[in-house]
Design an enzyme around this catalytic site. Sequence first.
Site: not given
Length: 250
Positions: A146, A159
């Site tokens: 990501s 995250y």
Amino acid sequence: MTEKRLEGRIAVVTGASRGIGWQAALALAREGAHIIAIAKTVGALEELDDAIQAFNGSTTLVPLDLMDYDGIDRLGAAIYERWGKLDILLGNAGLLGAITPLGHANPTKDWDKVLGVNLTANWRLIRSIDPLLRQSDAGRALFMSSSAAHKCKPFWGVYSVSKAGLEAMVRTYAGEIEQTNLKVNSFNPGGTRTGMRAKAIPGEDPMTVPHPSEVVPFIVDCLLPDCDKNGQLYDFPTRSWKSYDHPVLG
């Protein structure tokens, strides 16, 4: 008849019950790969199996919580006993966790669980499956990352840490297998119309971001025997490979 580019190859796909994992499993199966589909939800796996069987594809369903690390060890042993090798690993499963200040993150539900699925489970997969990938004439492993790994936005810390750690692990692994037939890379899908995206940005119009089916052809390309990249990141938003020798993502 169109030639199937992955005919006879064996592919593990984690997080195969929905979103990118579901679409990737379908796409790989259409190219002829036998799919070892991993997810927690049995019903969703059975629906995937039905969808693949509809075009005479083949699957092995593995209901498995990736926090069950002993189960990951058993997976490697089972693949060895049945096939003796593995050609493709798509480490797709991931958790978002809470978007919250780092100091407010729950140690178990947020930190341990997100890092457990996004990072540790992928390490356990490497530990279990690396010898099988090395037995392939053109083993390919791809891990879903990501832009959060690089942007490190406030409140996305858990995250971001998990994905930054994942990319560091992939780069390390890629260096270790550089003299083999195996190639290992990361993939950034960018904003995609998934349940995770809806949870992260609930006010966004989902029609403004790509559907997972638009992303997976590029994932398949990264897993083909003729993909010669190693230790790099494919960035879907820019449709380009990014080398870690230079700044990757802003």
